[in-house]
Scaffold this motif. Structure first.
Motif, PDB file in Angstrom:
ATOM      1  N   ALA A  23       0.855  -1.183   0.000  1.00 46.53           N
ATOM      2  CA  ALA A  23       0.000   0.000   0.000  1.00 46.53           C
ATOM      3  C   ALA A  23       0.889   1.230   0.000  1.00 46.53           C
ATOM      4  N   VAL A  24       0.299   2.349  -0.400  1.00 41.72           N
ATOM      5  CA  VAL A  24       1.008   3.621  -0.396  1.00 41.72           C
ATOM      6  C   VAL A  24       0.394   4.518   0.679  1.00 41.72           C
ATOM      7  N   ASP A  25       1.236   5.064   1.547  1.00 40.18           N
ATOM      8  CA  ASP A  25       0.816   6.011   2.567  1.00 40.18           C
ATOM      9  C   ASP A  25       1.271   7.402   2.126  1.00 40.18           C
ATOM     10  N   LYS A  26       0.295   8.270   1.782  1.00 40.12           N
ATOM     11  CA  LYS A  26       0.615   9.603   1.270  1.00 40.12           C
ATOM     12  C   LYS A  26       0.447  10.634   2.385  1.00 40.12           C
ATOM     13  N   ARG A  27       1.521  11.364   2.658  1.00 39.76           N
ATOM     14  CA  ARG A  27       1.495  12.404   3.677  1.00 39.76           C
ATOM     15  C   ARG A  27       2.096  13.688   3.104  1.00 39.76           C
ATOM     16  N   ALA A  28       1.919  14.793   3.848  1.00 44.78           N
ATOM     17  CA  ALA A  28       2.463  16.073   3.406  1.00 44.78           C
ATOM     18  C   ALA A  28       3.984  16.034   3.343  1.00 44.78           C
ATOM     19  N   ASN A  29       4.606  15.186   4.180  1.00 47.23           N
ATOM     20  CA  ASN A  29       6.070  15.100   4.201  1.00 47.23           C
ATOM     21  C   ASN A  29       6.605  14.013   3.277  1.00 47.23           C
ATOM     22  N   GLY A  30       5.761  13.501   2.360  1.00 45.41           N
ATOM     23  CA  GLY A  30       6.226  12.518   1.395  1.00 45.41           C
ATOM     24  C   GLY A  30       5.459  11.219   1.479  1.00 45.41           C
ATOM     25  N   SER A  31       5.610  10.400   0.451  1.00 46.26           N
ATOM     26  CA  SER A  31       4.908   9.122   0.378  1.00 46.26           C
ATOM     27  C   SER A  31       5.799   7.990   0.870  1.00 46.26           C
ATOM     28  N   SER A 280      -8.773   4.441  -8.565  1.00 43.79           N
ATOM     29  CA  SER A 280      -8.619   5.760  -9.163  1.00 43.79           C
ATOM     30  C   SER A 280      -7.977   6.666  -8.124  1.00 43.79           C
ATOM     31  N   GLY A 281      -7.435   7.784  -8.569  1.00 42.85           N
ATOM     32  CA  GLY A 281      -6.829   8.714  -7.615  1.00 42.85           C
ATOM     33  C   GLY A 281      -6.194   9.893  -8.310  1.00 42.85           C
ATOM     34  N   PHE A 282      -5.749  10.856  -7.493  1.00 44.61           N
ATOM     35  CA  PHE A 282      -5.154  12.072  -8.002  1.00 44.61           C
ATOM     36  C   PHE A 282      -3.668  11.869  -8.301  1.00 44.61           C
ATOM     37  N   VAL A 283      -3.303  11.975  -9.563  1.00 46.57           N
ATOM     38  CA  VAL A 283      -1.886  12.017  -9.932  1.00 46.57           C
ATOM     39  C   VAL A 283      -1.287  13.307  -9.403  1.00 46.57           C
ATOM     40  N   ASP A 284      -2.026  14.389  -9.531  1.00 40.46           N
ATOM     41  CA  ASP A 284      -1.719  15.673  -8.920  1.00 40.46           C
ATOM     42  C   ASP A 284      -3.028  16.446  -8.843  1.00 40.46           C
ATOM     43  N   ALA A 285      -2.963  17.732  -8.500  1.00 42.66           N
ATOM     44  CA  ALA A 285      -4.185  18.501  -8.330  1.00 42.66           C
ATOM     45  C   ALA A 285      -4.936  18.704  -9.631  1.00 42.66           C
ATOM     46  N   ASP A 286      -4.291  18.464 -10.771  1.00 39.18           N
ATOM     47  CA  ASP A 286      -4.915  18.699 -12.074  1.00 39.18           C
ATOM     48  C   ASP A 286      -5.335  17.428 -12.798  1.00 39.18           C
ATOM     49  N   ASP A 335       1.946  13.648  -6.624  1.00 41.07           N
ATOM     50  CA  ASP A 335       3.032  14.570  -6.953  1.00 41.07           C
ATOM     51  C   ASP A 335       3.323  14.623  -8.448  1.00 41.07           C
ATOM     52  N   GLY A 336       2.389  14.097  -9.254  1.00 40.48           N
ATOM     53  CA  GLY A 336       2.593  14.047 -10.690  1.00 40.48           C
ATOM     54  C   GLY A 336       3.043  12.694 -11.201  1.00 40.48           C
ATOM     55  N   THR A 337       3.179  11.719 -10.297  1.00 43.99           N
ATOM     56  CA  THR A 337       3.627  10.380 -10.688  1.00 43.99           C
ATOM     57  C   THR A 337       2.685   9.329 -10.126  1.00 43.99           C
ATOM     58  N   TRP A 338       2.797   8.113 -10.680  1.00 43.98           N
ATOM     59  CA  TRP A 338       2.059   6.977 -10.142  1.00 43.98           C
ATOM     60  C   TRP A 338       2.922   5.724 -10.256  1.00 43.98           C
ATOM     61  N   LEU A 339       2.596   4.731  -9.431  1.00 49.65           N
ATOM     62  CA  LEU A 339       3.355   3.487  -9.380  1.00 49.65           C
ATOM     63  C   LEU A 339       2.543   2.346  -9.977  1.00 49.65           C
ATOM     64  N   THR A 340       3.266   1.378 -10.557  1.00 45.81           N
ATOM     65  CA  THR A 340       2.696   0.075 -10.879  1.00 45.81           C
ATOM     66  C   THR A 340       3.647  -0.982 -10.339  1.00 45.81           C
TER      67      THR A 340
END
Length: 356
Positions: A23-31, A280-286, A335-340
């Motif tokens: 799993a990925v844990d996303k926080r303000a100080n990094g993933s 689904s999810g946000f790659v970034d805010a856009d 942050d503009g990226t995604w993992l597989t």
């Protein structure tokens, strides 16, 4: 028009220990990347991992190694993990010390079953809860069962509780009208609200939001005329994403549930129908990344990835990969990226829409 993904870098998990799940844990100080490998949970800083530091930044022993359900959570400073067990929520430090334990009733579905007293006993069933450590590290939000199997059926119920992260003391609780198969939780970027999504199998999905007001949980649900799975939130975006349980549409909501945008899945090239899959999810805010599956559920046909505008959910196009079709689900980092993840090679790839 298709969008070609660019491979930023790849990293392979070290050692031969099997990977149970990640799993990925996303926080303000990094993933951070959380990888369950048998009796341990490895934590990798995503940026350091892809920069070549393959050894985990921390490793935590799993309190009940044979229990492989529930959604665990990492503290923001990665100093402890809270495990959602079958009969307890347990906080474990990086040195392996059990910091505290919050006992609750058994998630096992057989009413009236007994326990042997063995702490490692795993009861029948896949039903499970989840937990989440708040962004300030002060609280643990946990979805648990209370009442026990030695009481009348009317006294058995599920609860959403908030615990003190220092000692596991219960601070607040909210009774839930659910019969979960499983659940997961997401924090809103305002640092106040937390969302709880409860999957109930053929009985559908429940979605709750709440905030802690002193010793009271103030919450509301989005369950009237809805059957939606909570997917993601983003610090640079006020909305949250949901997918209809059957995959009929993808929606962007305001915090109160107001629908801001909606997207239907694109038919296949042969005009056969498809559905949004439960990723689904946000790659970034856009940008949003989402997946579709074919209606015929042909296992030999790959899952298709799509990029969408994050504010309108307008389909921008399907994603093509230079390495060929990818069946793995995308894990967006915000942050503009995604993992597989390639399970055959235990390798993670990091992608972006633009070259690095």
């Amino acid at each position: 028009m298709s969008i070609t993904a660019h491979l930023r870098n790849s990293a392979r998990l070290s050692g031969d220990a099997p990977v149970d799940h990640h799993a990925v844990d996303k926080r303000a100080n990094g993933s951070r990347l959380l990888v369950r490998r048998g009796h341990r949970l490895d934590v990798h800083d995503v940026d350091e991992f892809f920069a070549g530091t393959l050894a985990p930044m921390a490793t935590f022993p799993v309190p009940c190694p044979e229990w492989n359900n529930g959604v665990d959570t990492l503290s923001p400073d990665a100093s402890f993990v809270v495990f959602s067990g079958q009969r307890a929520v347990t906080a474990v430090g990086a040195d392996g010390e059990r910091l505290w334990e919050y006992r609750h009733s058994c998630w096992g579905p057989v009413f009236g079953h007994t326990h042997t007293g063995d702490e490692q006993q795993v009861c029948y069933g896949f039903e499970s809860g989840s937990c989440h450590v708040s962004d300030d590290g002060r609280h643990v939000w946990a979805h648990v069962v209370v009442g026990g199997h030695d009481v009348e059926w009317d006294d058995w119920h599920e609860c959403w509780v908030v615990l003190d992260a220092r000692d596991g003391r219960e601070l607040a609780r909210m009774r839930l009208d659910s019969a979960a198969g499983g659940s997961h939780q997401l924090a809103h970027p305002d640092g106040i609200h937390v969302g709880l999504c409860i999957g109930m199998g053929q009985d559908g999905v429940l979605l709750h939001w709440a905030r802690l007001d002193g010793d009271t949980l103030t919450g509301w649900d989005l369950n009237d005329d809805m059957d939606r799975i909570l997917m993601d939130v983003h610090a640079g975006h006020a909305g949250f994403l949901t997918i209809e349980n059957d995959g009929a549409d993808l929606r962007l909501h305001a915090l109160d549930g107001t629908v801001l945008a909606k997207a239907d899945p694109e038919p296949n090239d042969d005009e056969s129908p498809s559905w949004w899959d439960h990723t689904s999810g946000f790659v970034d805010a856009d940008t949003v990344v989402a997946t579709t599956i074919d209606a015929d559920e042909d296992a030999d046909r790959p899952v298709r990835h799509w990029l969408l505008d994050a504010r309108t959910l307008t389909l921008r196009g399907p994603v093509t990969y230079p390495t060929g079709p990818i069946t793995a689900y995308p894990r967006p980092l915000g942050d503009g990226t995604w993992l597989t993840y390639d399970s055959a090679n235990r390798t993670f790839d990091r992608w972006s829409e633009t070259p690095s």
